[in-house]
Design a protein around this motif. Structure first.
Motif, PDB file in Angstrom:
ATOM      1  N   ILE A 112       0.858  -1.184   0.000  1.00  0.00           N
ATOM      2  CA  ILE A 112       0.000   0.000   0.000  1.00  0.00           C
ATOM      3  C   ILE A 112       0.890   1.229   0.000  1.00  0.00           C
ATOM      4  N   LEU A 113       0.586   2.149  -0.902  1.00  0.00           N
ATOM      5  CA  LEU A 113       1.315   3.406  -0.980  1.00  0.00           C
ATOM      6  C   LEU A 113       0.373   4.572  -0.727  1.00  0.00           C
ATOM      7  N   ARG A 114       0.804   5.489   0.124  1.00  0.00           N
ATOM      8  CA  ARG A 114       0.155   6.781   0.209  1.00  0.00           C
ATOM      9  C   ARG A 114       0.731   7.660  -0.900  1.00  0.00           C
ATOM     10  N   PRO A 115       0.024   8.701  -1.338  1.00  0.00           N
ATOM     11  CA  PRO A 115       0.534   9.535  -2.427  1.00  0.00           C
ATOM     12  C   PRO A 115       1.944  10.061  -2.217  1.00  0.00           C
ATOM     13  N   ALA A 116       2.304  10.423  -0.987  1.00  0.00           N
ATOM     14  CA  ALA A 116       3.620  11.004  -0.731  1.00  0.00           C
ATOM     15  C   ALA A 116       4.707   9.962  -0.468  1.00  0.00           C
TER      16      ALA A 116
END
Length: 250
Positions: A112-116
Motif C-alpha cells: 500500500i502506498l500513500r501519495p507522498a
C-alpha cells in the motif's frame, strides 16, 4: 473517505519538489526485492509475460533497488491511464495534503502506498505468480497485511467509508470482511449497441478523474459523488444496487 486506486505500469521518475514519506511496508518490499534480484532477465520475461526489452529494464531496476526509502512520491511517479486523468502534478500543496490523507494505491511491490510515499521504479503486478517463502503468488505473500493496514487507516480517518476505484486484480488482495466500515464499489459503463458495457481504457481514465474531483472538491462522504460528472459518466440509480454504484454514459 479512503479512495483505493491501482498502480500503473508507465512511470515518470523525474525529480519533483514535494513533501515525501516512507512506505510503511518497506520491510516486506525488501523481501520481494531480494527474491527478484535473483531472477535473470529471461526469468522475469517468463514470470511477467513481458518482452525481452522490458525484462532487461526491470532486471536493471531490481538490481538497482535500494533498501532505504528513496525515489519519488508515488502519486507523481505513476503515469498510466488512471493517473493521466488524475493530473496530480498540478495539485496545490493543500490538495496534495488532502490526497495524501484520502488516497491509497494498492501495489504488488509496496503493498500500500500513500501519495507522498517514496517509491523506486518497478514493475510487479499483483496477479504475478511469484513464489516466496509465504506462498506461490503475491496474494499469499501479502496475506492479510494490506487489509489490516487499510482498516487501521480507515479507523484513523474516521468516516468509515472506503471507495473502491481499484481493478479487480488489486482489490482481490483485500478481505472485505476485515474492513470495519462501508465499502462503496464504483463501476463505469457506456452504451454500446444498446447495452451498457465496461470499456477498460475509458473506465481507467474515469477512475482517475473521479479521484481528482474528490480531491479538488474535498469530498469526504458518499452522497456528493452522485452529483459528479466524470468524463461524461453520470450516476445511474437504475444501474446501481446497494453499495455497487454505476456511472453511465450514452
Amino acid at each position: 473517505m479512503l479512495v483505493l486506486l491501482s498502480p500503473a505500469k508507465t512511470l515518470d521518475m523525474s525529480p519533483v519538489d514535494r513533501p515525501a514519506t516512507d512506505p510503511r511496508l518497506l520491510d516486506h518490499t525488501r523481501q520481494l526485492a531480494g527474491v527478484l534480484k535473483k531472477k535473470s532477465p529471461a526469468d522475469l520475461s517468463e514470470l511477467m509475460s513481458i518482452s525481452d526489452k522490458l525484462a532487461d529494464l526491470n532486471f536493471e531496476r531490481f538490481q538497482a533497488f535500494q533498501p532505504a526509502p528513496v525515489g519519488k512520491p508515488a502519486l507523481l511517479a505513476f503515469k498510466g491511464d488512471v493517473y493521466q486523468d488524475l493530473e496530480a502534478a498540478d495539485f496545490s500543496p493543500q490538495e496534495f495534503t488532502f490526497a495524501n490523507q484520502q488516497l491509497r494505491i494498492l501495489s504488488g511491490f509496496y503493498g500500500i502506498l500513500r501519495p507522498a510515499d517514496l517509491m523506486q521504479a518497478y514493475r510487479l503486478e499483483m496477479g504475478t505468480r511469484l513464489t516466496t517463502v509465504r506462498g506461490a503468488n503475491l496474494y499469499e505473500f501479502w496475506g492479510d497485511r494490506l487489509t489490516q493496514l487499510l482498516d487501521r487507516d480507515l479507523q484513523e480517518e474516521g468516516s468509515g467509508l472506503m471507495l473502491n476505484l481499484a481493478s479487480k486484480e488489486y482489490f482481490r488482495s483485500l478481505d472485505p470482511a476485515g474492513i470495519n466500515g462501508r465499502i462503496l464499489n464504483i463501476d463505469f459503463r457506456e452504451k454500446r449497441k444498446g447495452k451498457y458495457r465496461f470499456i477498460t481504457f475509458n473506465a481507467k481514465r474515469a477512475r482517475g478523474r473521479m479521484a481528482r474531483l474528490i480531491t479538488l472538491e474535498g469530498i469526504r462522504t458518499a452522497e456528493p459523488l452522485k452529483e459528479l460528472v466524470v468524463n461524461d459518466y453520470v450516476y445511474s440509480d437504475e444501474q446501481s444496487a446497494g453499495d455497487n454504484w454505476t456511472f453511465v454514459k450514452d
